[in-house]
Design an enzyme around this catalytic site. Structure first.
Site, mmCIF file in Angstrom:
data_model
loop_
_atom_site.group_PDB
_atom_site.id
_atom_site.type_symbol
_atom_site.label_atom_id
_atom_site.label_comp_id
_atom_site.label_asym_id
_atom_site.label_seq_id
_atom_site.Cartn_x
_atom_site.Cartn_y
_atom_site.Cartn_z
ATOM 1 N N PHE A 218 94.889 23.428 27.084
ATOM 2 C CA PHE A 218 95.974 22.621 27.588
ATOM 3 C C PHE A 218 95.914 21.386 27.120
ATOM 4 C CE2 PHE A 218 97.865 19.901 30.680
ATOM 5 C CZ PHE A 218 98.987 20.651 31.243
ATOM 6 N N ASP A 327 90.818 16.593 22.126
ATOM 7 C CA ASP A 327 91.750 16.131 23.205
ATOM 8 C C ASP A 327 90.623 15.958 24.276
ATOM 9 O OD1 ASP A 327 92.759 16.182 25.657
ATOM 10 O OD2 ASP A 327 94.552 17.618 24.993
ATOM 11 N N LYS A 358 93.676 10.163 31.996
ATOM 12 C CA LYS A 358 92.950 10.208 33.365
ATOM 13 C C LYS A 358 91.943 9.230 33.422
ATOM 14 C CE LYS A 358 93.594 15.271 33.445
ATOM 15 N NZ LYS A 358 93.874 15.442 34.623
ATOM 16 N N THR A 382 108.724 1.840 23.887
ATOM 17 C CA THR A 382 109.046 0.505 24.539
ATOM 18 C C THR A 382 107.655 -0.141 25.097
ATOM 19 O OG1 THR A 382 111.159 1.174 25.108
ATOM 20 C CG2 THR A 382 110.403 -0.743 26.384
#
Lengths: 501, 501
Positions: A218, A327, A358, A382
């Site tokens: 994931f 990851d 997280k 941005t």
């Protein structure tokens, strides 16, 4: 063991929580900031209603007019929550071992974090969110050095912040593609043909490169990330995807010590498949620019492979000239007992990039020097993160260090995992495959329905847990989850298990 | 006109700023919160060094060890910034008509926003960032109703918040794909084949659907969004892309009143091409599930098409069963004189979805009821926005209403655009194509080099501007930018122009 725990639980339930619950003095408490966690938080759950209670249900009905609320658990009173305890709007106080899908590092309303909010000098940072890529605030570099860079993975001195986990991986992938093509070209200046075709989505400007990922992995839900996510159909159904290679992730048999040979074979099979896929996709004209993997597949069911598997995978990436992106969105930040889960592999050169979010409070990714594009605005948006999140992270890291929380995690993890082993022995018809690193633990329940029932049962007894995979429960307590919290949790979990048919 | 403005500018430069600059009483000021903007902010720029100044350059060197800093302008002192004035770390105070790439709605350190920070009850919201899709805070619904829903575009009662502009569009695209496939199937339950194939990136589970976008459009930089972004090569080069159709966006000739017939023909040509592409991609097996467009192409160069073009495009989307997504990330929030730029089209049913970010402080998208997936977790991530941004937005909307800021924008926009027309008449060898809606204005400079020089020249005279497209300057002041700010800006801009060769 379970009966000993049960006694401790009863004792914990007659506690001082009542006297804290009425108070509104959170800011004052934060200002003193030196009280220990044990004084600060309640010493056990206290339940007033079933969960969700009537107030939650009312609010849920209102929100249902605005959004899909089928994933909603209950509404929370974050102001009243403390440490490891989450309080809902109906006044139920629950021990939280899920912690907002593993995203709260040191518990609710930690005094060190509240003290940031009571310093008037910090407040304008919250009000004026800058475009950090063009106009960073004065303390931007200092906070990166204090914070993210102070825990940079081996070999990395550079970091880019982002707003969330998906953006972090999306931009890490982009960094990988840019690096790969720059390497292929021998320089970073595009041909006129590349310049023209890139704007209209065509090769060679937009080349057919790929990221290799693993079944059960994931990495987020935006379209690039989603092409590397392979957990549940519901997350991917109906959404177009890139044709990128997907390798099998080892399916280890438990208990590990009984299946050492079979598991080693399984890992070899998966690694061979990785190499086959790299060759196959190269031939297909979609070379594997990078490999992305979690050190533990979290959302996919807390699936583990051996450290040796990861060491060999890292070598394969290097051999084939593919970037190796680890990851650590869910595993990073200390819950495995080391700050980064990939440190467990014991490598000098474990990764080219490491993404996070997280518990790190800000999204982003670390990267080696060679992964920095040599032109501006290639990795850009941005906001590119939020300096206030960096400010909070610096405080969190101070607390982790001062309170030796990684040692705490190791001690508590030991209690948790042994407790899960005990429960699994006690309820062999219900539980299996207890596993974990630090407090990053999980256990399987016999089927999905029972898993879901068990989670609800435990919740009504005052413990918030979360599922993962098809039939696992994942434990993601904060780093301030101590041995006594683990004992209390195990005791309540035991109660819930005892009531399961 | 220019000489009148010049006088005003000189007057403005001898102002009360000195007395504010030394003060540290921002929070106290905020607590009173009732002073007018004119008392609150300085009345003109004050420059102490060239920009970037020595302190900025030092900090830039440090940050260069951590990130690519080629896009960096200078470091800011946000605590000292006020209203329309941005202060840098070297003590330069500049009138900001770019406002963090159009993302600051009511100026720096607005007292109404600072007062949120002085209310102790709000502070724990900043410290405990919740997983809003599962465990929203008590006031979540109320803040959505107070905030986003109170400005919901026509026909929309539903909204999903997200962390940034790219995530907003990525998830809007997903919503469109899910809607489109559900419609095709006649229901939301996938076949077993769809379930299996979706996890491995293959059709029919991951179908070959497309989003039609426009040349010159900008919708973000993550891989889904980037496949619909067609502005600069540097933003897309080396990154794989979906094969999605790209229609031409009208290239209008200025002055518009002189080229009415040619421009109408150009718009017809583009609309015909849109229909051709929809048919062509349907035949290719990649049906156009949705069309995405900005009401004004901002990043791409402040390109306009007529309201009639948009009305016809909306009808084409409906005719072909494609969703119509209006990307208001840069145009939304009032700068065009209406809250949403697409309101100018005067349609009863202008859009199926509207995405936003920047001035709205939170990312997200509004959507019609039929675009809500009927299963949980399809549009989901850990945070899904941030309740503290919703809290700020509620305050911003109150200020917009109380201070009639949309009327203010119309008045100031009038001054701005007329001033730009005057300057364009005065410097015809340098400037052309002055254009705008409200204060959302732009002007072209003769070439890219001159544009960039002009921006730097103006900055050293105390005005912060930003470019867009290849040779345009875009003006993106806050909604509190009044007529006198516009006059002052025009005067300084005139000074800079006068110095250009």
């Amino acid at each position: 063991m379970a009966s000993r725990l049960y006694c401790r639980c009863l004792a914990a339930r007659s506690n001082v929580w009542g006297s804290i619950q009425g108070g509104r003095g959170l800011v004052t408490q934060a200002a003193t900031a030196k009280r220990s966690l044990d004084e600060f938080e309640p010493s056990g759950p206290r339940m007033k209603t079933a969960v969700p209670g009537p107030l939650s249900l009312d609010l849920q009905k209102q929100l249902g007019e605005i959004q899909n609320v089928q994933s909603l658990n209950f509404f929370c009173d974050y102001e009243e929550s403390r440490g490891n305890y989450l309080v809902d709007v109906d006044g139920n106080c629950m021990l939280d071992v899920y912690m907002q899908i593993a995203s709260i590092p040191i518990g609710y309303n930690h005094p060190a974090l509240m003290s940031i909010m009571t310093n008037p000098r910090n407040l304008s940072s919250f009000v004026n969110r800058p475009a950090t890529g063009m106009l960073p605030p004065r303390s931007f570099t200092e906070k990166l050095l204090d914070g993210l860079l102070s825990v940079a993975p081996k070999g990395m001195k550079r970091v880019q912040t982002m707003a969330c986990g998906s953006c972090s991986n999306e931009n890490a992938y982009k960094g990988i593609f840019i690096w790969y093509r720059t390497k292929q070209r021998g320089h970073s200046d595009p041909t006129p043909e590349e310049t023209v075709t890139s704007v209209i989505n065509q090769a060679p400007g937009c080349p057919d490169l790929s990221i290799l990922s693993f079944m059960g992995g994931f990495h987020g839900r935006t379209l690039g990330c989603l092409s590397t996510t392979h957990t549940k159909a519901i997350q991917k159904l109906d959404v177009p995807s890139f044709d990128w290679p997907i390798a099998p992730y080892p399916k280890l048999r438990y208990p590990l010590d009984q299946y050492a040979r079979e598991n080693a074979q399984e890992e070899s099979r998966c690694l061979e498949e990785v190499e086959d896929l790299i060759v196959k996709w190269e031939k297909k004209g979609k070379p594997v620019a990078g490999i992305v993997i979690e050190p533990i597949q979290a959302e996919g069911g807390d699936n583990y492979a051996s450290f040796d598997f990861y060491r060999k995978l890292r070598a394969i990436a290097k051999k084939h000239g593919s970037a190796f992106l680890v990851d650590e969105v869910q595993t990073g930040g200390g819950a495995t007992g080391l700050f980064w889960a990939h440190e467990h592999w014991g490598l000098d050169d474990p990764a080219d990039m490491v993404s996070f979010s997280k518990k790190m409070l800000t999204g982003g990714f670390f990267y080696k020097d060679e992964f920095q594009p040599d032109k501006p605005m290639r990795i850009f948006n941005t906001w590119m993160g939020d300096p206030t999140r960096n400010m909070f992270l610096s405080e969190v890291l101070k607390v982790i260090k001062q309170d030796n929380l990684l040692d705490q995690v190791k001690r508590t993890g030991h209690v948790m995992l042994n407790g899960l082993y005990d429960l699994q022995a006690r309820y062999p018809h219900l539980l299996s495959r207890a596993r974990g690193l630090g407090t990053f633990c999980a256990i399987d329940v016999k089927d999905e329905d029972s898993r879901n029932k068990l989670i609800l049962k435990a919740r009504n007894k005052g413990v918030v847990m979360g599922g993962c995979g098809t039939q696992s429960i994942r434990f993601r307590p904060a780093l301030v989850f101590k041995e006594h919290h683990a004992h209390l949790f195990l005791s309540i979990f035991n109660d819930a298990l005892a009531e399961m048919k």
